[in-house]
Design a protein around this motif. Structure first.
Motif, mmCIF file in Angstrom:
data_model
loop_
_atom_site.group_PDB
_atom_site.id
_atom_site.type_symbol
_atom_site.label_atom_id
_atom_site.label_comp_id
_atom_site.label_asym_id
_atom_site.label_seq_id
_atom_site.Cartn_x
_atom_site.Cartn_y
_atom_site.Cartn_z
ATOM 1 N N TYR A 1 0.881 -1.215 -0.193
ATOM 2 C CA TYR A 1 -0.142 0.109 -0.017
ATOM 3 C C TYR A 1 0.917 1.171 0.026
ATOM 4 C CZ TYR A 1 -4.510 -2.205 0.628
ATOM 5 O OH TYR A 1 -5.546 -2.981 0.552
ATOM 6 N N ILE A 2 0.731 2.309 -0.873
ATOM 7 C CA ILE A 2 1.190 3.584 -0.805
ATOM 8 C C ILE A 2 0.473 4.498 -0.163
ATOM 9 C CG2 ILE A 2 2.378 5.172 -2.393
ATOM 10 C CD1 ILE A 2 3.344 2.090 -2.660
ATOM 11 N N VAL A 3 0.999 5.158 0.766
ATOM 12 C CA VAL A 3 0.257 6.209 1.749
ATOM 13 C C VAL A 3 0.957 7.519 1.233
ATOM 14 C CG1 VAL A 3 0.161 7.131 4.002
ATOM 15 C CG2 VAL A 3 -0.330 4.723 3.492
ATOM 16 N N SER B 1 -3.046 0.141 -4.886
ATOM 17 C CA SER B 1 -3.544 0.520 -3.723
ATOM 18 C C SER B 1 -2.829 1.525 -3.053
ATOM 19 C CB SER B 1 -3.177 -0.974 -2.964
ATOM 20 O OG SER B 1 -3.896 -2.092 -3.212
ATOM 21 N N ILE B 2 -3.429 2.439 -3.460
ATOM 22 C CA ILE B 2 -3.043 4.050 -3.117
ATOM 23 C C ILE B 2 -3.858 4.587 -2.248
ATOM 24 C CG2 ILE B 2 -2.188 6.357 -3.967
ATOM 25 C CD1 ILE B 2 -1.966 4.584 -6.677
ATOM 26 N N ILE B 3 -3.291 5.154 -0.912
ATOM 27 C CA ILE B 3 -4.197 5.883 -0.095
ATOM 28 C C ILE B 3 -3.603 7.266 0.041
ATOM 29 C CG2 ILE B 3 -4.839 5.950 2.256
ATOM 30 C CD1 ILE B 3 -4.354 3.022 2.788
ATOM 31 N N VAL B 4 -4.491 8.223 -0.183
ATOM 32 C CA VAL B 4 -4.095 9.443 -0.061
ATOM 33 C C VAL B 4 -5.100 10.048 1.192
ATOM 34 C CG1 VAL B 4 -4.495 11.963 -1.128
ATOM 35 C CG2 VAL B 4 -3.801 9.955 -2.374
ATOM 36 N N VAL B 5 -4.279 10.715 2.017
ATOM 37 C CA VAL B 5 -4.837 11.357 3.249
ATOM 38 C C VAL B 5 -4.991 12.801 3.159
ATOM 39 C CG1 VAL B 5 -4.730 11.359 5.728
ATOM 40 C CG2 VAL B 5 -3.759 9.547 4.679
ATOM 41 N N ASP B 6 -6.066 13.279 2.692
ATOM 42 C CA ASP B 6 -6.122 14.721 2.698
ATOM 43 C C ASP B 6 -6.382 15.358 4.104
ATOM 44 O OD1 ASP B 6 -6.924 17.318 2.157
ATOM 45 O OD2 ASP B 6 -8.853 16.983 1.023
#
Lengths: 119, 225
Positions: B5-7, B31-36
């Motif tokens: 997973y890429i954060v 699987s890419i998670i962007v935390v705005d």
């Protein structure tokens, strides 16, 4: 050679200082959470300094001359400064704790919303 | 095959975040998670349109806080390896392969991406900033690393569960190194390339001036309190 007589307060201060330095060293050697070389050094300097002043009160005269402090009124001012610093330290600790609480709350809400979206 | 997973923590990155997500996906990591992190622009929408999973902080809490939120989400989703990288386009997604390799081979728990710190490869003010940060990190953690402030890192699932960070801002990167030492996690540094575009440099410069002193102060504060 004259026998060394220690006052009660000297024994207490030195005892506490040795205990604090011992626990700090033990935590550092066991790699306890939040421990670092810098923290250990600060602990040794602060508590070691207190023990040194308690054992050798005349050291404060040297220190007073060195930094130009003389007279009781100056000592009172210095204690006042120390109290202010202590209060600032305490307030900053509270602010830091509140900041961390806010972050935990924001994170919990974000992750709960994310979990809700998944369902 | 391990789940990677890429954060990507992002704050007001609407201009580039979509492109960054697409570039990561092109490397085979979907699987890419962007935390705005409480952006005031359309960062969330841009990241979602590009195919990322978006988690949004209601208010801005800082890069460290956003990164930890992303790591927690990745662990919940079953990640075996979590890679963190910046959302301003300064990190090359091609380097993801290199930073996950030591964990894929079960040789290390943490891989620290390490930028080339030399004249020509990095702006001079950044070199000074890095050297100061590396020295403070050494005092703070007891570990000497070449690049203590790089946000491009990879963690095993086991490491993710141990790295209980509390830093919200840029001191997060140094806190990770302190926790690596505290938990005796195995780590290695891997060289990464850095793209200093006008956009990323302007952001970095802003960070250096406004947050540099605050970061040092917070690191010292955590060390002493």
């Amino acid at each position: 050679m004259q026998p060394i007589t220690l006052q009660f307060y000297q024994i207490v201060v030195v005892g506490i200082a040795l205990f604090m330095i011992y626990t700090g060293t033990q935590k550092f050697l066991s790699r306890g959470a939040g421990q670092s070389l810098l923290k250990l050094l600060v602990r040794i300097v602060v508590w070691g300094g207190m023990a040194a002043v308690a054992l050798f009160p005349e050291f404060t005269d040297v220190l007073a001359k060195l930094i130009g402090l003389e007279g009781n009124i100056n000592a009172v001012i210095l204690v006042g400064f120390l109290l202010v610093f202590l209060m600032i330290f305490k307030i900053l600790s509270v602010v830091e704790r509140i900041e961390q609480d806010i972050t935990r709350t924001v994170r919990r809400e974000s992750l709960d919303q994310f979990q809700g979206r998944k369902k | 095959m391990k789940a990677v997973y890429i954060v990507i923590p992002a704050y007001d990155e609407e201009k580039l975040i979509g492109q960054v997500v697409q570039d990561v996906a092109k490397e085979g990591f979907t699987s890419i998670i962007v935390v705005d992190d409480g952006s005031s622009d359309t960062t969330s929408q841009a990241a979602q349109s590009a195919g990322a999973i978006v988690i949004r902080h209601r208010i801005n809490r800082g890069k460290g806080a956003a990164t930890r939120t992303g790591i927690e989400a990745a662990v919940q989703l079953g990640a075996d390896i979590v890679v963190t990288m910046d959302g301003d386009g300064q990190h090359s997604p091609k380097d993801i392969h290199a930073v996950i390799q030591p964990i894929m081979e079960n040789k290390y728990e943490v891989v620290l991406g390490s930028r080339q710190i030399s004249k020509g490869a990095m702006p001079s003010h950044k070199i000074v900033h890095n050297k100061i940060a590396n020295t403070i990190t050494l005092l703070y953690s007891g570990i000497r690393v070449q690049d203590s402030q790089s946000g491009f890192r990879a963690y095993s699932r086991h490491a993710c569960t141990l790295l209980d960070t509390t830093s919200d801002s840029y001191e997060y990167e140094s806190e990770i190194i302190r926790l690596i030492a505290a938990h005796k996690l195995s780590y290695v540094e891997a060289p990464i390339s850095t793209l200093y575009t006008d956009y990323s440099t302007s952001k970095l410069h802003k960070q250096d001036i406004s947050n540099g002193i605050r970061t040092v102060y917070k690191m010292l504060w955590k060390a002493l309190s």
